[in-house]
Design a protein around this motif. Structure first.
Motif, PDB file in Angstrom:
ATOM      1  N   ASP A 117     -74.526   6.577  44.172  1.00 30.24           N
ATOM      2  CA  ASP A 117     -75.357   5.380  44.038  1.00 30.24           C
ATOM      3  C   ASP A 117     -74.798   4.217  44.855  1.00 30.24           C
ATOM      4  O   ASP A 117     -75.559   3.433  45.407  1.00 30.24           O
ATOM      5  CB  ASP A 117     -75.534   4.985  42.563  1.00 30.24           C
ATOM      6  N   HIS A 166     -84.823   4.517  44.394  1.00 26.30           N
ATOM      7  CA  HIS A 166     -83.432   4.702  44.794  1.00 26.30           C
ATOM      8  C   HIS A 166     -82.845   5.981  44.195  1.00 26.30           C
ATOM      9  O   HIS A 166     -82.034   6.659  44.817  1.00 26.30           O
ATOM     10  CB  HIS A 166     -82.583   3.493  44.356  1.00 26.30           C
ATOM     11  N   PHE A 216     -79.333   0.695  51.405  1.00 23.49           N
ATOM     12  CA  PHE A 216     -80.540  -0.109  51.214  1.00 23.49           C
ATOM     13  C   PHE A 216     -80.266  -1.600  51.398  1.00 23.49           C
ATOM     14  O   PHE A 216     -81.161  -2.356  51.745  1.00 23.49           O
ATOM     15  CB  PHE A 216     -81.179   0.176  49.859  1.00 23.49           C
ATOM     16  N   VAL A 272     -75.972   4.704  48.303  1.00 24.33           N
ATOM     17  CA  VAL A 272     -77.401   4.376  48.428  1.00 24.33           C
ATOM     18  C   VAL A 272     -77.604   2.866  48.441  1.00 24.33           C
ATOM     19  O   VAL A 272     -78.367   2.329  49.253  1.00 24.33           O
ATOM     20  CB  VAL A 272     -78.203   5.033  47.282  1.00 24.33           C
ATOM     21  N   ASP A 273     -76.907   2.169  47.556  1.00 26.97           N
ATOM     22  CA  ASP A 273     -77.040   0.709  47.544  1.00 26.97           C
ATOM     23  C   ASP A 273     -76.537   0.101  48.854  1.00 26.97           C
ATOM     24  O   ASP A 273     -77.091  -0.867  49.359  1.00 26.97           O
ATOM     25  CB  ASP A 273     -76.265   0.117  46.359  1.00 26.97           C
TER      26      ASP A 273
END
Lengths: 205, 205, 205, 205
Positions: free
Chosen positions: A153, A130, A160, A156-157
């Motif tokens: 982040d 990640h 995903f 990104v989380d």
DNA sequence: TATGAATGAGAGTTCATTCAT
DNA sequence: TATGAATGAACTCTCATTCAT
């Protein structure tokens, strides 16, 4: 020989069978007996190659993580604008996840069953992955290509989460192909990172 | 009596204890014995109220789904532009999921352990919930507020993937509050649905 | 070759390794796998020399019994008064047992694990050994050197009980050397066989 | 009820059955299945009362140690000369060991199979017991009743070796009764501790 | 309303041994 | 002389559930 009549080495065959069963019924509801019967061998044979049922899970995880990591590295190394690289990476992770949907489903459903040590190791590997992804986002933010008011982040989380959730709804042969879903997901990610956020009130700090 | 000395009805106490243990260790790794010990009763008492261990899971699901459904209905009924209603609904589902993170974690990790019948029922309820959400998106697409080149259900699945994934990274007391995450997630959703998509090639059909 | 690089014939090395492991962890808790790993070979090699795990045990027993038997014969053949010969034999069996404490420990702990046939054979060999020892006692009793109101076989069993028990408390490097323990044990045996038993009431019939 | 039709509480029946089987075939060669079949119940019932097979062993040990300890205390508290008390204690431990020969046999054969923790605990209890015995010997040595040139603990270990070995040769209904063996053993112990040791050279330091 | 003894089925794992090479 | 893959049987232990009380 180390080979059975079925033309595939036994460890690989066991892994393939286990992957299918774990995805179908869940890790805990799949007994070792079922796995070895489906592979046409006895328990002893399995324990000759895998010290525990957990090891099968670990192998499946490592296989998936290794592949995704390699593909991401290749894409990041391209000589392209960051938006193109992020779009390619996003689309690729979707296509790859769909191509290995069993692995991905197992990953999501069963990680909490690993021993604490193993779980830590797998989590570390995934976090590292990640972070590579996050670097792309941050690069675009620094360059002004992506909006900077969203923590990289978190974005990104967010993305995903969507990827991990594919197994819950994607069906091969359904309305959309894996590539179309990949393109859409990449598009949604890129759209949400465009500068000039909508006029409605965003989160203020 | 129907009440124990602890000031809470036994069924509720059992449910609360089970929720905590399931989230901590997983449904399958939590034995009925552990649940009743943590609740300070014996097995017989539990089986008096819940016909099976599965029932505890079912109750947890229904509790979560019922609450989310009620909140969504209230938000949809508001007299506001669709973008505001979607933003509010998105932010609220995030805040609610975080406030009930144990429930949400269990939901994600353990649904595949339900019997086929129960799983079907839970899936149907969740699908219905997603459809209500999708209606909001479609309404905005028809009104031209949201881009129409993204399938509404795909956008909804994308978003709920992110929501379901919260348990994997969100930590109370961390850098962001639940409300901030909710605002960011809602913002990302709304951003990705803005018309005039980015210049890069989107998915074509 | 019949010899490995370690300068010892494989059967002997296997036996030595097995002896150590059996004494450390017990026969049943030591797996064949552990033995061959510790010896640096594979299972096939072991089964080439020993038909079964039991055979290792049998060999250890025979080795110990053979040695003790030979030493006893040598001492009995001396041209000495019977008291001196018994004292020497008693001290020697103690010193020998301590020098081969692993063997003796295994003997005691694992004999009941042998197959019925093997157990019978080992018991017969030991009985024969005890009988030779008993002859010494009886010779002294006939000569009036030892008291005759104690059954000779009971005295012998009494003494060998003490010898077998050495593994439970003797520690190399402890307060007493093997020779000192041997002298004490021999002394206790001879003392207890002296004529003119103590004044207190002995066993009457 | 907590009672079965056989007129004995289940935990006690399981313990009795296990004791017999362990003495007959050894702890490791006795399966839990055999125990519960002999007791006429199912495995689950056994595991309801004993957390592990090991626990049966532990109970057997504790039962034996407790009884021996109590008897020793009673004898030591008598108002008699030390020689009489030691003789009585020695004879009693033999009679008691024979009366519980199964327990004693198991003790000897299976202690090395306990987990390290349990083994430590059992060893500590036995050591304490031996120390009480040793106090008797030392008291007699100080009083001049017993020879002082033999370490008291060595004499105790010598004697208990003989006691532990009873299971290897004593047969109920044989030539000697338990009481006769007890008297002989006590006599041998007392004889070997008499002052003015034999003329032959004893161990020198 | 609640107890807890007991069931019964099955879980994962171990391991001595065999055998084709 | 030695390998090591594979067997097959047994092992200890777990656990959701039942039921007489």
């Amino acid at each position: 020989m180390g080979r059975t009549g079925d033309g595939e080495a036994l460890p690989q065959r066991l892994l393939a069978v286990a992957t299918r069963l774990f995805a179908e019924k869940g890790f805990e509801k799949t007994s070792v007996q079922e796995i070895v019967e489906a592979a046409g061998v006895t328990k002893g044979a399995m324990y000759h190659y895998f010290a525990a049922k957990d090891d099968l899970l670990k192998e499946i995880y490592q296989r998936l993580l290794r592949m995704q990591r390699e593909r991401l590295e290749a894409i990041m190394a391209r000589d392209q604008p960051v938006a193109l690289r992020l779009r390619a990476a996003a689309a690729d992770v979707v296509v790859t996840a769909i191509a290995n949907l069993d692995d991905a489903t197992i990953f999501l459903q069963s990680m909490h069953l690993l021993s604490a040590d193993r779980r830590r190791a797998v989590r570390a590997a995934r976090r590292e992955y990640h972070e590579r992804f996050r670097e792309l986002v941050e690069e675009g933010q620094r360059a002004g290509t992506f909006r900077a008011d969203v923590p990289a982040d978190l974005a990104v989380d967010y993305f995903f989460g969507a990827v991990h959730h594919l197994g819950a709804w994607f069906r091969t042969g359904g309305r959309l192909t894996a590539e179309q879903v990949g393109a859409h997901f990449a598009d949604l990610l890129l759209s949400s990172l465009r500068p000039d956020p909508p006029a409605e009130p965003g989160p203020s700090r």
